[in-house]
Design an enzyme around this catalytic site. Structure first.
Site, PDB file in Angstrom:
ATOM      1  N   ALA A  34      -5.047   3.915  -1.990  1.00 23.11           N
ATOM      2  CA  ALA A  34      -5.816   2.797  -1.417  1.00 23.11           C
ATOM      3  C   ALA A  34      -6.050   1.674  -2.416  1.00 23.11           C
ATOM      4  O   ALA A  34      -6.785   0.738  -2.120  1.00 23.11           O
ATOM      5  CB  ALA A  34      -7.159   3.317  -0.888  1.00 23.11           C
ATOM      6  N   ASN A  35      -5.411   1.744  -3.581  1.00 26.73           N
ATOM      7  CA  ASN A  35      -5.663   0.687  -4.566  1.00 26.73           C
ATOM      8  C   ASN A  35      -4.793  -0.547  -4.351  1.00 26.73           C
ATOM      9  O   ASN A  35      -5.023  -1.592  -4.957  1.00 26.73           O
ATOM     10  CB  ASN A  35      -5.453   1.214  -5.992  1.00 26.73           C
ATOM     11  N   THR A  36      -3.785  -0.433  -3.473  1.00 25.51           N
ATOM     12  CA  THR A  36      -2.886  -1.575  -3.262  1.00 25.51           C
ATOM     13  C   THR A  36      -2.220  -1.459  -1.893  1.00 25.51           C
ATOM     14  O   THR A  36      -2.417  -0.459  -1.179  1.00 25.51           O
ATOM     15  CB  THR A  36      -1.824  -1.624  -4.399  1.00 25.51           C
ATOM     16  N   GLY A  37      -1.456  -2.482  -1.519  1.00 22.05           N
ATOM     17  CA  GLY A  37      -0.605  -2.426  -0.333  1.00 22.05           C
ATOM     18  C   GLY A  37      -1.331  -2.051   0.953  1.00 22.05           C
ATOM     19  O   GLY A  37      -2.461  -2.484   1.215  1.00 22.05           O
ATOM     20  N   GLY A  39      -2.564   0.792   1.961  1.00 22.31           N
ATOM     21  CA  GLY A  39      -3.757   1.624   1.811  1.00 22.31           C
ATOM     22  C   GLY A  39      -4.998   0.778   1.578  1.00 22.31           C
ATOM     23  O   GLY A  39      -6.050   1.012   2.173  1.00 22.31           O
ATOM     24  N   SER A 162       7.947   6.195   8.364  1.00 24.25           N
ATOM     25  CA  SER A 162       8.759   4.978   8.302  1.00 24.25           C
ATOM     26  C   SER A 162       9.866   5.081   9.342  1.00 24.25           C
ATOM     27  O   SER A 162      10.273   6.192   9.707  1.00 24.25           O
ATOM     28  CB  SER A 162       9.373   4.874   6.906  1.00 24.25           C
ATOM     29  N   TYR A 187      14.020   9.772  -0.178  1.00 19.51           N
ATOM     30  CA  TYR A 187      12.916   9.049   0.474  1.00 19.51           C
ATOM     31  C   TYR A 187      12.928   9.306   1.976  1.00 19.51           C
ATOM     32  O   TYR A 187      11.896   9.662   2.560  1.00 19.51           O
ATOM     33  CB  TYR A 187      13.025   7.544   0.196  1.00 19.51           C
TER      34      TYR A 187
HETATM   35  N1  LIG Z   1       5.948  -1.353   2.728  1.00 19.10           N
HETATM   36  C1  LIG Z   1       6.815  -0.980   3.657  1.00 19.10           C
HETATM   37  O1  LIG Z   1       7.682  -1.765   4.085  1.00 19.10           O
HETATM   38  C2  LIG Z   1       6.776   0.414   4.221  1.00 19.10           C
HETATM   39  C3  LIG Z   1       7.673   0.727   5.250  1.00 19.10           C
HETATM   40  C4  LIG Z   1       7.651   2.011   5.801  1.00 19.10           C
HETATM   41  C5  LIG Z   1       6.743   2.938   5.332  1.00 19.10           C
HETATM   42  N2  LIG Z   1       5.891   2.612   4.327  1.00 19.10           N
HETATM   43  C6  LIG Z   1       4.953   3.655   3.865  1.00 19.10           C
HETATM   44  O2  LIG Z   1       3.648   3.139   3.771  1.00 19.10           O
HETATM   45  C7  LIG Z   1       2.914   3.845   2.772  1.00 19.10           C
HETATM   46  C8  LIG Z   1       2.179   2.862   1.885  1.00 19.10           C
HETATM   47  O3  LIG Z   1       3.147   2.113   1.169  1.00 19.10           O
HETATM   48  P1  LIG Z   1       2.926   0.641   0.602  1.00 19.10           P
HETATM   49  O4  LIG Z   1       3.991  -0.175   1.206  1.00 19.10           O
HETATM   50  O5  LIG Z   1       1.516   0.209   0.701  1.00 19.10           O
HETATM   51  O6  LIG Z   1       3.350   0.896  -0.919  1.00 19.10           O
HETATM   52  P2  LIG Z   1       2.686   0.512  -2.322  1.00 19.10           P
HETATM   53  O7  LIG Z   1       2.161  -0.870  -2.307  1.00 19.10           O
HETATM   54  O8  LIG Z   1       3.732   0.875  -3.323  1.00 19.10           O
HETATM   55  O9  LIG Z   1       1.466   1.528  -2.420  1.00 19.10           O
HETATM   56  C9  LIG Z   1       1.697   2.893  -2.587  1.00 19.10           C
HETATM   57  C10 LIG Z   1       0.416   3.579  -2.971  1.00 19.10           C
HETATM   58  O10 LIG Z   1       0.695   4.972  -3.174  1.00 19.10           O
HETATM   59  C11 LIG Z   1       0.143   5.358  -4.416  1.00 19.10           C
HETATM   60  N3  LIG Z   1       0.796   6.501  -5.024  1.00 19.10           N
HETATM   61  C12 LIG Z   1       2.070   6.629  -5.453  1.00 19.10           C
HETATM   62  N4  LIG Z   1       2.239   7.823  -6.035  1.00 19.10           N
HETATM   63  C13 LIG Z   1       1.044   8.470  -5.986  1.00 19.10           C
HETATM   64  C14 LIG Z   1       0.568   9.715  -6.445  1.00 19.10           C
HETATM   65  N5  LIG Z   1       1.356  10.561  -7.136  1.00 19.10           N
HETATM   66  N6  LIG Z   1      -0.710  10.060  -6.214  1.00 19.10           N
HETATM   67  C15 LIG Z   1      -1.533   9.213  -5.549  1.00 19.10           C
HETATM   68  N7  LIG Z   1      -1.159   7.998  -5.129  1.00 19.10           N
HETATM   69  C16 LIG Z   1       0.119   7.630  -5.344  1.00 19.10           C
HETATM   70  C17 LIG Z   1       0.294   4.111  -5.304  1.00 19.10           C
HETATM   71  O11 LIG Z   1      -0.524   4.209  -6.441  1.00 19.10           O
HETATM   72  P3  LIG Z   1      -0.177   3.347  -7.783  1.00 19.10           P
HETATM   73  O12 LIG Z   1      -0.568   1.938  -7.485  1.00 19.10           O
HETATM   74  O13 LIG Z   1      -1.007   4.006  -8.820  1.00 19.10           O
HETATM   75  O14 LIG Z   1       1.300   3.485  -8.002  1.00 19.10           O
HETATM   76  C18 LIG Z   1      -0.159   3.058  -4.306  1.00 19.10           C
HETATM   77  O15 LIG Z   1      -1.555   3.026  -4.230  1.00 19.10           O
HETATM   78  C19 LIG Z   1       3.925   4.731   2.050  1.00 19.10           C
HETATM   79  O16 LIG Z   1       3.787   6.059   2.509  1.00 19.10           O
HETATM   80  C20 LIG Z   1       5.265   4.168   2.465  1.00 19.10           C
HETATM   81  O17 LIG Z   1       6.288   5.160   2.478  1.00 19.10           O
HETATM   82  C21 LIG Z   1       5.874   1.376   3.763  1.00 19.10           C
END
Ligand SMILES: NC(=O)c1ccc[n+]([C@@H]2O[C@H](COP(=O)([O-])OP(=O)(O)OC[C@H]3O[C@@H](n4cnc5c(N)ncnc54)[C@H](OP(=O)(O)O)[C@@H]3O)[C@@H](O)[C@H]2O)c1
Length: 303
Positions: A34-37, A39, A162, A187
């Site tokens: 939840a720190n970025t993106g 979440g 996804s 992935y």
């Molecule tokens: N963005 C897209 O286009 C997209 C498309 C389809 C599905 N998704 C899914 O949506 C979800 C959120 O993705 P997002 O796009 O918001 O990506 P993101 O901005 O990269 O954020 C990912 C988050 O997961 C955390 N994370 C990674 N490894 C971790 C670990 N070992 N323990 C705890 N936290 C961890 C990251 O923490 P750090 O900041 O510390 O790395 C970050 O807070 C994911 O499951 C992704 O597969 C995204």
């Protein structure tokens, strides 16, 4: 009209606009990553609806910074950051213990964190990183928090998957990726696992007041592409008119959180705030059962 406004206008041709004024006062949610993106946007939205939100973040400083940001943006936000590394089962246990020690109830577990298309690496327990974090880490977290979710029923588990799950296959003969590792295949395997886990969880919790939903957020502008090579990033950017902002990308997760359970399909797969059909492999009951058994075996749990 600004460039951002033009893009939003174009996207609205593809994606329906959705909003809801449902309040979540008195409810508690855990949002992983939840720190970025996505979440962070999800956590901010739930906090704005009055929920107490636990930001479960790998890095404590980044989690606390996100909590401060949400408190600045959302008047009266009740958010707290806690450390959770989904790549380490001991960290997952410590996080679950901290939730049990401070919370009387948990209504929403949002398994959002994810790592994508990274070079080969393993978790602290030796699992391939993408399968280990995206699937096994959340599977284990859900197992540990299920008693509290049941006690707090009606409650929900929402797993971020996804559309790419459709390219996935569960490689039961090589889940550790030791024989042949391909970052994209690993992935999409993990995202298919999210769909199958949701389906089986929904089936197993029937009648317990806990429901489960898988979400495809769409193509969203976040840091998820950090490991993706430049040529592929350039291809993705040509579709920029379809790329959602994190706030737009979070809609379907929030939809699955606030929509009355009677209007949702337990174990179902959601896209653009509507029920969607996962790929054939995502509907395969045999694979879902086998994945459940193998996940329990790998984690050394009985569930
Ligand atoms: N963005 C897209 O286009 C997209 C498309 C389809 C599905 N998704 C899914 O949506 C979800 C959120 O993705 P997002 O796009 O918001 O990506 P993101 O901005 O990269 O954020 C990912 C988050 O997961 C955390 N994370 C990674 N490894 C971790 C670990 N070992 N323990 C705890 N936290 C961890 C990251 O923490 P750090 O900041 O510390 O790395 C970050 O807070 C994911 O499951 C992704 O597969 C995204």
């Amino acid at each position: 009209m600004s460039k951002a406004g033009e893009m939003q206008g174009l996207r609205s041709l593809f994606y329906p606009n959705w909003s809801s004024d449902v309040r979540l006062d008195g409810k508690t949610a855990v949002v992983t990553g939840a720190n970025t993106g996505l979440g962070k946007e999800t956590a901010k939205d739930l906090a704005g609806r009055g929920a107490r939100v636990i930001l479960a973040c790998r890095d404590t400083a980044r989690g606390e910074e996100a909590a401060r940001h949400i408190v600045r943006e959302v008047k009266g936000a009740k958010v707290v950051a806690r450390q959770l590394d989904l790549a380490d089962t001991r960290s997952i246990c410590r996080f679950a213990e901290s939730v049990y020690s401070t919370e009387k109830a948990l209504h929403y577990l949002i398994n959002n964190a994810g790592v994508a298309i990274c070079p080969y690496a393993t978790t602290a327990d030796g699992f391939e990183l993408q399968f280990g974090v995206n699937h096994l880490g959340h599977f284990f977290l859900t197992f540990l928090l299920l008693d509290l979710l049941k006690h707090s029923a009606p409650s929900r588990v929402i797993n971020l998957s996804s559309c790419s799950h459709a390219m996935g296959k569960i490689h039961f003969d090589d889940l550790s990726g030791e024989k042949r590792y391909h970052p994209v295949k690993a992935y999409v395997q993990s995202k298919l696992a999210n769909v199958l886990f949701t389906r089986e969880l929904g089936r197993r919790t029937k009648g317990l007041g806990v429901t489960a939903y898988a979400v495809d957020p769409g193509l969203v502008n976040t840091k998820i592409i950090r490991h993706i090579k430049q040529p592929l990033v350039d291809i993705i950017k040509t579709f920029r008119f379809m790329i959602k902002t994190p706030a737009e990308g979070a809609y379907t997760t929030i939809y699955c959180t606030v929509t009355p359970a009677e209007e949702l399909s337990n174990g179902g797969f959601y896209r653009d705030c509507a029920l969607a059909t996962p790929c054939n492999a995502g509907r395969d009951e045999g694979t879902a059962l086998k994945l459940w058994a193998v996940s329990c075996h790998l984690l050394g749990i009985h569930w």
